[in-house]
Scaffold this motif. Structure first.
Motif, PDB file in Angstrom:
ATOM      1  N   ASP A  33      -7.239   9.101  -1.201  1.00 39.65           N
ATOM      2  CA  ASP A  33      -7.873  10.421  -0.821  1.00 39.65           C
ATOM      3  C   ASP A  33      -7.225  10.602  -2.600  1.00 39.65           C
ATOM      4  OD1 ASP A  33      -6.066  11.548   0.154  1.00 39.65           O
ATOM      5  OD2 ASP A  33      -6.786  10.821   2.446  1.00 39.65           O
ATOM      6  N   PRO A  34      -8.023  11.667  -2.512  1.00 40.00           N
ATOM      7  CA  PRO A  34      -7.335  12.835  -3.890  1.00 40.00           C
ATOM      8  C   PRO A  34      -5.213  13.003  -3.377  1.00 40.00           C
ATOM      9  CG  PRO A  34      -9.060  13.461  -3.073  1.00 40.00           C
ATOM     10  CD  PRO A  34      -8.942  12.693  -1.844  1.00 40.00           C
ATOM     11  N   GLN A  35      -5.456  13.218  -1.246  1.00 36.20           N
ATOM     12  CA  GLN A  35      -3.929  13.686  -0.765  1.00 36.20           C
ATOM     13  C   GLN A  35      -2.917  12.224  -0.685  1.00 36.20           C
ATOM     14  OE1 GLN A  35      -6.702  14.730   1.024  1.00 36.20           O
ATOM     15  NE2 GLN A  35      -5.887  16.733  -0.743  1.00 36.20           N
ATOM     16  N   GLY A  36      -3.700  11.282  -1.624  1.00 39.08           N
ATOM     17  CA  GLY A  36      -2.749  10.077  -1.509  1.00 39.08           C
ATOM     18  C   GLY A  36      -3.127   8.901  -0.054  1.00 39.08           C
ATOM     19  N   VAL A  37      -4.121   9.426   0.407  1.00 36.32           N
ATOM     20  CA  VAL A  37      -4.123   8.797   1.685  1.00 36.32           C
ATOM     21  C   VAL A  37      -4.828   7.026   1.603  1.00 36.32           C
ATOM     22  CG1 VAL A  37      -5.006   8.429   4.644  1.00 36.32           C
ATOM     23  CG2 VAL A  37      -3.387  10.874   3.479  1.00 36.32           C
ATOM     24  N   GLU A  66      -3.401  -2.000   8.763  1.00 35.93           N
ATOM     25  CA  GLU A  66      -2.271  -1.242   9.456  1.00 35.93           C
ATOM     26  C   GLU A  66      -2.291  -0.269   8.513  1.00 35.93           C
ATOM     27  OE1 GLU A  66       0.211  -5.207  10.237  1.00 35.93           O
ATOM     28  OE2 GLU A  66      -0.775  -5.187   8.434  1.00 35.93           O
ATOM     29  N   VAL A  67      -2.629  -0.254   6.961  1.00 30.10           N
ATOM     30  CA  VAL A  67      -2.732   1.096   5.940  1.00 30.10           C
ATOM     31  C   VAL A  67      -3.646   2.113   6.026  1.00 30.10           C
ATOM     32  CG1 VAL A  67      -1.024  -0.637   4.976  1.00 30.10           C
ATOM     33  CG2 VAL A  67      -3.391  -0.711   3.942  1.00 30.10           C
ATOM     34  N   ILE A  68      -5.150   1.762   6.376  1.00 24.74           N
ATOM     35  CA  ILE A  68      -5.816   2.757   6.266  1.00 24.74           C
ATOM     36  C   ILE A  68      -5.579   3.582   6.859  1.00 24.74           C
ATOM     37  CG2 ILE A  68      -8.647   3.170   6.406  1.00 24.74           C
ATOM     38  CD1 ILE A  68      -9.306   0.067   5.501  1.00 24.74           C
ATOM     39  N   GLY A  69      -5.812   4.763   6.626  1.00 23.62           N
ATOM     40  CA  GLY A  69      -5.030   6.081   6.675  1.00 23.62           C
ATOM     41  C   GLY A  69      -3.910   6.550   6.441  1.00 23.62           C
ATOM     42  N   GLN A  70      -2.987   5.705   6.151  1.00 24.21           N
ATOM     43  CA  GLN A  70      -1.541   5.867   6.006  1.00 24.21           C
ATOM     44  C   GLN A  70      -1.446   6.386   4.693  1.00 24.21           C
ATOM     45  OE1 GLN A  70       0.974   4.793   7.796  1.00 24.21           O
ATOM     46  NE2 GLN A  70      -0.710   4.541   9.677  1.00 24.21           N
ATOM     47  N   HIS A  71      -0.085   7.331   4.470  1.00 23.35           N
ATOM     48  CA  HIS A  71      -0.321   7.820   2.895  1.00 23.35           C
ATOM     49  C   HIS A  71       0.241   6.508   1.795  1.00 23.35           C
ATOM     50  CE1 HIS A  71       1.317  10.522  -0.131  1.00 23.35           C
ATOM     51  NE2 HIS A  71       0.683  11.299  -0.456  1.00 23.35           N
ATOM     52  N   PHE A  84       4.630   1.562   0.058  1.00 25.52           N
ATOM     53  CA  PHE A  84       4.799   0.751  -0.929  1.00 25.52           C
ATOM     54  C   PHE A  84       5.900   0.794  -2.249  1.00 25.52           C
ATOM     55  CE2 PHE A  84      -0.084   0.692  -0.214  1.00 25.52           C
ATOM     56  CZ  PHE A  84      -0.139   0.560   0.796  1.00 25.52           C
ATOM     57  N   TYR A  85       5.967   2.039  -2.180  1.00 27.49           N
ATOM     58  CA  TYR A  85       7.836   2.528  -2.671  1.00 27.49           C
ATOM     59  C   TYR A  85       8.833   2.282  -1.750  1.00 27.49           C
ATOM     60  CZ  TYR A  85       4.140   4.417  -5.904  1.00 27.49           C
ATOM     61  OH  TYR A  85       3.218   4.423  -7.297  1.00 27.49           O
ATOM     62  N   LEU A  86       9.487   2.378  -2.866  1.00 29.77           N
ATOM     63  CA  LEU A  86      11.890   2.145  -2.909  1.00 29.77           C
ATOM     64  C   LEU A  86      11.838   3.294  -1.716  1.00 29.77           C
ATOM     65  CD1 LEU A  86      12.529  -0.139  -5.907  1.00 29.77           C
ATOM     66  CD2 LEU A  86      11.767  -0.471  -4.233  1.00 29.77           C
ATOM     67  N   ASP A 122      12.222   8.883  -2.227  1.00 31.28           N
ATOM     68  CA  ASP A 122      13.193  10.214  -2.101  1.00 31.28           C
ATOM     69  C   ASP A 122      12.523  11.563  -3.007  1.00 31.28           C
ATOM     70  OD1 ASP A 122      13.771   9.589   0.572  1.00 31.28           O
ATOM     71  OD2 ASP A 122      15.484   8.945   0.338  1.00 31.28           O
ATOM     72  N   ALA A 123      12.631  10.376  -4.241  1.00 36.96           N
ATOM     73  CA  ALA A 123      12.317  11.502  -5.811  1.00 36.96           C
ATOM     74  C   ALA A 123      10.984  11.681  -5.801  1.00 36.96           C
ATOM     75  CB  ALA A 123      12.833  10.295  -6.862  1.00 36.96           C
ATOM     76  N   GLY A 124      10.222  11.821  -4.645  1.00 31.49           N
ATOM     77  CA  GLY A 124       9.006  12.080  -4.844  1.00 31.49           C
ATOM     78  C   GLY A 124       7.881  11.290  -6.365  1.00 31.49           C
ATOM     79  N   LYS A 125       8.400   9.983  -6.617  1.00 39.60           N
ATOM     80  CA  LYS A 125       8.074   9.008  -7.910  1.00 39.60           C
ATOM     81  C   LYS A 125       6.459   8.888  -7.374  1.00 39.60           C
ATOM     82  CE  LYS A 125       8.608   5.886 -11.358  1.00 39.60           C
ATOM     83  NZ  LYS A 125       8.312   4.485 -10.352  1.00 39.60           N
ATOM     84  N   PRO A 126       5.874   8.538  -5.751  1.00 43.73           N
ATOM     85  CA  PRO A 126       3.725   8.423  -6.024  1.00 43.73           C
ATOM     86  C   PRO A 126       3.427   9.909  -5.816  1.00 43.73           C
ATOM     87  CG  PRO A 126       5.675   7.982  -4.153  1.00 43.73           C
ATOM     88  CD  PRO A 126       7.245   8.621  -4.842  1.00 43.73           C
ATOM     89  N   GLU A 127       3.768  11.041  -5.274  1.00 43.67           N
ATOM     90  CA  GLU A 127       3.757  12.272  -5.938  1.00 43.67           C
ATOM     91  C   GLU A 127       3.829  12.346  -7.150  1.00 43.67           C
ATOM     92  OE1 GLU A 127       5.852  11.776  -3.439  1.00 43.67           O
ATOM     93  OE2 GLU A 127       4.761  12.633  -1.491  1.00 43.67           O
ATOM     94  N   GLN A 128       4.585  11.839  -7.563  1.00 43.69           N
ATOM     95  CA  GLN A 128       4.149  12.629  -9.550  1.00 43.69           C
ATOM     96  C   GLN A 128       2.928  11.396  -9.987  1.00 43.69           C
ATOM     97  OE1 GLN A 128       8.082  11.399 -10.745  1.00 43.69           O
ATOM     98  NE2 GLN A 128       8.869  13.093  -9.091  1.00 43.69           N
ATOM     99  N   GLU A 129       2.903  10.030  -9.415  1.00 44.75           N
ATOM    100  CA  GLU A 129       2.454   9.440 -10.270  1.00 44.75           C
ATOM    101  C   GLU A 129       0.450   9.644 -10.055  1.00 44.75           C
ATOM    102  OE1 GLU A 129       3.471   4.825  -9.506  1.00 44.75           O
ATOM    103  OE2 GLU A 129       4.934   5.592 -10.072  1.00 44.75           O
ATOM    104  N   LEU A 130       0.710  10.338  -8.972  1.00 41.15           N
ATOM    105  CA  LEU A 130      -1.285  10.203  -8.772  1.00 41.15           C
ATOM    106  C   LEU A 130      -1.240  12.108  -9.323  1.00 41.15           C
ATOM    107  CD1 LEU A 130      -1.598  10.773  -4.685  1.00 41.15           C
ATOM    108  CD2 LEU A 130      -2.161   8.575  -6.461  1.00 41.15           C
TER     109      LEU A 130
END
Lengths: 522, 132
Positions: free
Chosen positions: A39-43, A61-66, A70-72, A77-85
């Motif tokens: 979804d737009p928030q990454g869930v 197990e994953v539906i509904g999870q951010h 899946f990231y290291l 911690d470095a916020g990479k998932p959010e940056q990619e989105l």
């Protein structure tokens, strides 16, 4: 991978036609790619069987999870998932290859495409994520890179061979340690320069570097051994192999060049040859000394015996020694002394001739007359050998030669005939054949075996053992030197059991000829 | 080759000198004859055999050179040893080559050139009676 990239447009155009359910089945059954929606928030909002297989999580197990799970950890911690989105949101699409985590905590190499999904009004509906597990390919590539790195390192560390690459037009593109050491240039100094840099100017002028490259291009490889230049201009003796490099399409993309410095080897070989020659010279000299001392000892023994005899007999019976008897005994001793002296002269002469210092004193004379006189001087020797000499000299042959040397050469041949073919007939012929005069000595002795015919003209060589024949073994050598100094030659024809013919051939040069040509022979 | 009877009626000693060098033979002959020895001369081994087999003379001793044309001293010696009439004649070898193998030649003595005449005479006296 491109064909598996779903865009908002695709979904919009094809989904209604295929039907939502059919499309879901299609996506669900893709096993080689993880295909899921955020979804737009990454869930995570959908999860296919490929995603379950690759990441290890079930849909429950994953539906509904951010999706950051899946990231290291350090990337989370470095916020990479959010940056990619963020990047996908801004540019519509984000692509990356990176490590991701599976459910069990293990890593896999992921090729990821994130696509922003918008409705026709442009509002963000969410993100489509397609992930491929490329771990196997990555490992293979990594191994190749490691292997290439090791190989480069290996080549670079080779000290004894210059190994480098050339571009298709012959310019230097790599440079190893051996090349640096052998040729003296650093990589910076040679990079991009044409390979003729290492060739002698005369080789470059003859087009050798270009020719070798062409040969390599045509035949696959070119090999050459020759002089090359180091940076300072010093020459080195190089063994060079140029190999053409072709890609799978058959296009030439360069050459490898491997160079070995053989200078030391060459020098060692030259040294070894010089050493052998010196050893041989010493051996020849030792043989000469041994033969010479034996020859000197014979007249010396005679002289010594004669003097001892005179002394002994005078002590024993002085009264018997009248002037006549004394004179006779001393006269014979003097003859021995004279023989010694002649032998010493011969040795000195041979030593001069051997050193190539034969000087001809030319005069005009008749060869037939000279031959008759020489034979007269040898009369005693011929008588002792019980030989019978026949001279065939039908005409006078006048020319300019060194009379003493020509007589010396002839006397060598006649005394050889007496020595090796005693009690036989000797025929001496003096003939003219155009501009050549020939002196030949034919004996009816034992003859010479064919394998010995060449050897007998060499210094100290003889076809028979010196045990039974005296002499220095130098007569034929000297004869050949004399003939050649006159511009002539000497040869032998022989049949074992029948006899031998030695022939001296001399050019007939008259005083007028030599005046005309303005040069004196010798 | 003078042949004389000595005053005592005994035969004059005879020595055969085999050497290819005339001057050496002459010198030896001069000295030997000065000592009352009759000297026979041969220029090589073949010549020596001809003399020994062709005449009545049997030398008391042979003085033999080794290096000679036609037939060397070694060849002569082998023929001599094989001939029972000649084998027993005492033989002294003169050689210019010090290291030649002479053991198989079974000679009494080997003298190196240049030869010491007194030494040679001493040897001759040991084997030949009547040398003055």
């Amino acid at each position: 991978m491109r064909e598996t990239t779903y865009t908002a447009g695709d979904t919009a155009t094809h989904a209604p036609a295929l039907g939502e359910a059919a499309f879901r089945v299609l996506v669900d059954n893709i096993r080689d790619y993880a295909v899921y929606m955020l979804d737009p928030q990454g869930v995570v909002v959908s999860w296919n069987s490929g995603a379950e297989r690759i990441k290890g999580y079930s849909a429950d197990e994953v539906i509904g999870q951010h999706f950051r799970m899946f990231y290291l950890l350090e990337e989370q911690d470095a916020g990479k998932p959010e940056q990619e989105l963020q990047m996908a949101r801004e540019s519509g699409r984000f692509e990356d290859e990176a490590w991701r985590l599976r459910k069990d905590g293990s890593r896999f190499r992921a090729y990821v495409v994130v696509t922003a999904l918008r409705n026709t009004a442009g509002e963000l509906l969410g993100f489509a994520k397609v992930t491929q597990d490329v771990t196997a390919r990555w490992q293979a590539e990594q191994e190749l890179r490691e292997s290439e790195k090791r190989f480069r390192l290996l080549v670079d560390q080779v000290r004894d061979y210059a190994i480098f690459l050339l571009s298709p037009d012959g310019r230097i593109t790599t440079w190893n340690r051996g090349a640096r050491r052998m040729k003296g240039y650093t990589a910076d100094e040679v990079s991009g320069r044409f390979l003729s840099l290492f060739y002698l100017p005369e080789d470059v002028a003859r087009g050798k570097p270009v020719r070798l490259l062409k040969q390599a291009a045509v035949e696959g490889v070119a090999h050459d051994v020759g002089w090359r230049l180091r940076k300072g201009g010093e020459r080195f003796w190089a063994d060079v192999t140029i190999t053409a490099l072709y890609d799978s399409a058959g296009k030439l993309y360069g050459y490898t060049k491997v160079v070995r410095d053989l200078t030391e080897q060459l020098e060692a070989e030259q040294l070894a040859r010089a050493y052998e020659a010196a050893r041989e010279a010493i051996k020849v000299r030792d043989e000469f000394l041994s033969i010479a001392s034996h020859e000197l000892r014979t007249p010396l023994t005679a002289l010594n015996l004669q003097l001892q005899g005179i002394k002994l007999l005078m002590e024993r019976n002085p009264a018997a020694w009248n002037p006549e008897r004394t004179g006779g005994a001393i006269g014979r001793a003097l003859e021995s002394a004279e023989r010694l002296s002649q032998l010493v002269d011969t040795l000195l002469d041979v030593s001069r001739i051997s050193a190539g210092r034969i000087e001809l004193k030319l005069s005009t004379f008749d060869l037939a007359t000279a031959v008759r006189e020489a034979i007269e001087r040898l009369a005693e020797l011929i008588r002792q050998a019980s030989c019978e000499v026949h001279i065939h000299a039908p005409e006078a042959i006048e020319g300019r030669w060194d009379r003493l040397r020509v007589e010396q050469a002839l006397m060598n041949l006649i005394s050889n005939a007496c020595k090796y073919a005693p009690n036989s007939r000797i025929d001496i012929r003096v003939e003219r054949d155009g501009e050549r005069a020939r002196l030949s000595v034919t004996d009816t002795g034992p003859g010479i075996a064919p394998e010995n015919l060449e050897q007998i003209f060499v210094r100290f060589e003889r076809a028979v053992s010196s045990q039974h024949y005296g002499g220095l073994g130098l007569g034929l050598f000297v004869t050949r030197q004399i003939a050649e100094a006159h511009g002539g030659r000497v040869w032998v024809e022989s049949t074992v059991g029948k006899g031998s013919t030695f022939t001296i051939e001399l050019p007939v040069v008259t005083a007028a000829d030599s005046a005309q040509n303005g040069d004196e022979v010798g | 080759m003078r042949r004389e009877e000595s005053i005592s009626g005994k035969r004059q000693p005879v020595v055969l000198v085999v050497d290819d060098d005339t001057a050496i033979r002459d010198a030896l002959a001069m000295v030997l004859e000065g000592h009352g020895i009759q000297c026979l001369e041969a220029g090589n081994g073949a010549h020596a055999l001809t003399l020994l087999r062709g005449q009545e003379i049997r030398p008391d001793m042979i003085v033999l050179d080794l290096m000679m044309p036609v037939m060397s001293g070694q060849q002569f010696r082998h023929v001599q040893l094989a001939d029972e009439r000649l084998a027993a004649i005492p033989t002294v070898v003169l050689t210019a080559v010090g290291d030649l193998p002479t053991a198989d030649l079974q000679v009494k003595h080997t003298l190196r050139k240049p030869v010491d005449l007194r030494g040679l005479l001493t040897l001759i006296r040991q084997h030949v009676a009547g040398v003055q």
